[in-house]
Design an enzyme around this catalytic site. Structure first.
Site, mmCIF file in Angstrom:
data_model
loop_
_atom_site.group_PDB
_atom_site.id
_atom_site.type_symbol
_atom_site.label_atom_id
_atom_site.label_comp_id
_atom_site.label_asym_id
_atom_site.label_seq_id
_atom_site.Cartn_x
_atom_site.Cartn_y
_atom_site.Cartn_z
ATOM 1 C CG ASP A 20 -2.298 0.578 0.915
ATOM 2 O OD1 ASP A 20 -2.334 1.791 0.661
ATOM 3 O OD2 ASP A 20 -3.312 -0.143 0.936
ATOM 4 C CG HIS A 95 -5.294 3.743 0.733
ATOM 5 N ND1 HIS A 95 -4.870 2.454 0.486
ATOM 6 C CD2 HIS A 95 -6.537 3.837 0.187
ATOM 7 C CE1 HIS A 95 -5.809 1.800 -0.190
ATOM 8 N NE2 HIS A 95 -6.835 2.614 -0.383
ATOM 9 C CB SER A 424 -9.034 0.366 -0.560
ATOM 10 O OG SER A 424 -8.443 0.544 -1.814
#
Length: 644
Positions: A20, A95, A424
């Site tokens: 990520d 994220h 996600s």
């Protein structure tokens, strides 16, 4: 957590690798006070950089690396264009920290985002270890960096790979994640990937290789209601995560730029709003093109005091809550149409925005998110994708301390947790569940773990109705092209009774059935001696836990499947089929008897099309379920009559 109590001791030996945007090691979600010593088999490390001291890692966060050669090369060998991107595992986006802690974050009490969703935050496998591999930068995620990250994770010794990345689907020998995931699967590593956020467009699902667990997104039974009251007395329900001072009860002016020559005003693009008109008013902004929170920033910069974010046909009635910078409420298309008409036609339109905090026990739930990418599988029609759905809307998890919750550069707020939506977010839920299954059943292959999660998934919501689809109107029902086998059920997945297993050689036989050249297959398989002496007549012959039947010009399709007993010895299962009237389904034998644990039994299912020549139906759905008093082993079936 009751589920985890059965597996906690072994779970501490399970390592989840997360590809990520990096990691924020200071997060409380990486607390290691309940962790034992790091497994001696672990070969990873936390790499040093100017903003990342390896001492920040611990017995919970046991690895942190970054991979940027592809990014540097694409940017002419320097970081001139994006000075924020230094070569470091540190997460400057948020994220990666969010996905990693969703999978395996330690329990943190009183977690909240701006007062919303307050409670104890924990990952799906809070006793598992985490290793972060930063492969994404401000310009995106480059194929060479992704492959380098996967290769390193394999060498380091991860057990599960969580990859909340992806792009449009591609042939497997052109698909970076599919190539890397194959190598991981060969080493016994379970790979979970996002299905994508391009729904509800048909055929938009990504990461469709059958050795990957492809995860769509559904809602939770928690919501963050907000309300719009307009001057004609009408009131509309919406959602918001705005955490500042409210607007009060006094109506203020409302404006919508429907008739302006500058059409970008209606969607509140930067610089498109006229301050002399907007100042002191609430602005209606159509959803689309630019970011949802960015629109509110545009309104604020023009002097506006609030925003109504109104869906258009593209988003339908699906609502996603955001941590807006000004008082703002998101409403669905139908409410948006009424508000737009009122703002454009009333002589003195007004509005009041109000906020309802956190609400639990929302019904119906789960509902398939409209943004969740959909089947059919455009690469291999005979493999049904996505595989399952998991929680992916309004998910609370840890956040980076380098960026505000909206992700905008002008957002100066700092928060330890954030609420985000997307596949996600659903992907790491399944990654964490895979870690739990790996700890409970260390001898299971990645395909057995996938099978357990798929065949025990549920297809009815908390009102006992079949799963609904947020992209549809009213009570629109979902299909396996949206939810796959259904929503994962962690408790049942621990004891599925039977599993559909598949070996590396099975996947090679599958690739051979696609008529790839040996050179193309070698790109994926990485074996110089690979051959197609064994191949399936049809790619749908792969021992997969679901079925995708493509009749094409045929009226009969026949597939064989093998089930492995992972339940009690002496188990007996009977079959039950469900399908449309225009398809005949025959299973032979219709009873399977397993003498011992590990026994395998094979069955053949024959599908016969009865569709008339003039019939306009192009797709239908059904199921095949093997059951006894203890277990129900269910496989969804999709039927199509044309090649896709």
């Amino acid at each position: 957590m009751e589920l985890e109590s059965h597996v906690t001791q072994d779970l501490r030996d399970v390592i989840i690798g997360v590809l990520d945007t990096g990691v924020c090691p200071e997060s409380q979600s990486f607390d290691d006070s309940l962790m034992s010593d790091i497994p001696t088999r672990w070969r990873g490390e936390c790499e040093p950089s100017i903003d990342f001291n390896p001492s920040l890692c611990n017995k919970k966060l046991i690895g942190a690396r970054s991979f940027s050669r592809g990014y540097i090369t694409a940017n002419a060998g320097s970081y001139v264009r994006k000075p924020i991107d230094i070569s470091s595992p540190r997460d400057r986006d948020g994220h990666g920290t969010h996905t990693a802690t969703t999978a395996a974050g330690s329990a943190v009490s009183n977690a909240t985002l701006l007062g919303y969703a307050t409670g104890t935050a924990r990952g799906m496998a809070p006793q598992a270890r985490v290793a972060a591999y930063k492969v994404c930068w401000t310009d995106g995620c480059y194929s060479s960096d992704i492959l380098a990250g996967i290769d390193q994770a394999i060498v380091d010794g991860v057990d599960v790979l969580s990859i909340s990345l992806g792009s449009a689907s591609a042939l497997y020998h052109h698909d970076t994640i599919a190539i890397g995931a194959f190598a991981a699967m060969e080493k016994g590593i379970f790979v979970s990937c996002s299905a994508g956020n391009s729904g509800p467009r048909r055929g938009s699902v990504a990461n469709v290789a059958p050795w990957i667990m492809t995860v769509g997104a559904g809602t939770l039974d928690r919501d963050f209601p907000a309300y719009v009251s307009i001057g004609n007395g009408k009131r509309f329900d919406g959602v918001s995560l705005y955490g500042g001072e409210g607007m009060g009860d006094k109506p203020v002016g409302l404006v919508y730029f429907r008739e302006r020559s500058n059409s970008s005003s209606s969607i509140c693009m930067p610089g498109s709003l006229e301050p002399e008109i907007v100042r002191g008013k609430v602005v209606v902004c159509d959803r689309g093109l630019n970011g949802r929170v960015e629109k509110g920033s545009v309104v604020r910069d023009a002097g506006g005091v609030g925003m109504i974010l109104a869906n258009t046909a593209a988003s339908g009635e699906e609502l996603v809550a955001d941590s807006h910078l000004i008082p703002a409420v998101a409403v669905g298309r139908s409410a948006g149409d009424v508000i737009r008409d009122y703002a454009a036609s009333d002589r003195n339109p007004t509005a009041v925005l109000s906020f309802g905090g956190t609400v639990l026990d929302v019904k119906p739930s789960p509902v398939v998110a409209a943004f969740s990418s959909r089947g059919p599988n455009g690469v291999t029609n005979q493999i049904l994708k996505p595989d399952v759905i998991g929680p992916g809307v309004n998910i609370l998890a840890a956040w980076s301390n380098t960026i505000g919750p909206s992700g905008l550069s002008q957002d100066t707020r700092k928060t330890h947790f954030n609420i985000m939506s997307g596949t996600s977010m659903s992907c790491p839920h399944i990654s964490g569940l895979a870690a739990l299954l790996k700890a409970t059943h260390p001898d299971w292959s990645p395909s057995a773990i996938k099978s357990a999660l798929m065949t025990t998934a549920y297809t009815h919501d908390n009102t006992y109705s079949p799963l609904r689809d947020a992209a549809g109107e009213g009570e629109a029902l979902s299909t396996p092209w949206a939810h796959g086998a259904g929503h994962v059920d962690p408790q049942k997945a621990l004891s599925p009774g039977l599993v559909y297993d598949a070996s590396t050689q099975d996947y090679i036989a599958f690739l051979c059935s696609l008529d790839y050249t040996l050179d193309q297959i070698q790109i994926i398989v990485k074996r110089p001696d690979v051959n197609c002496s064994t191949k399936f007549d049809d790619p749908g012959q792969l021992n997969y836990p679901s079925f995708s039947v493509v009749f094409g010009g045929k009226s009969l399709v026949e597939y064989t499947r093998t089930l492995t007993n992972v339940g009690a010895e002496g188990s007996v299962y009977d079959v039950n089929v469900a399908g449309p009237s225009m398809v005949g389904i025959t299973v032979n034998p219709n009873r399977l008897v397993f003498g011992e644990v590990g026994d395998r039994q094979t069955y053949t299912v024959t599908f016969v099309s009865k569709r008339g020549v003039d019939d306009s139906v192009t797709s239908e759905f059904g199921s095949i379920m093997w059951s006894n008093e203890q277990h129900q082993v269910r496989s969804p079936v999709a039927f199509t009559w044309t090649e896709l």
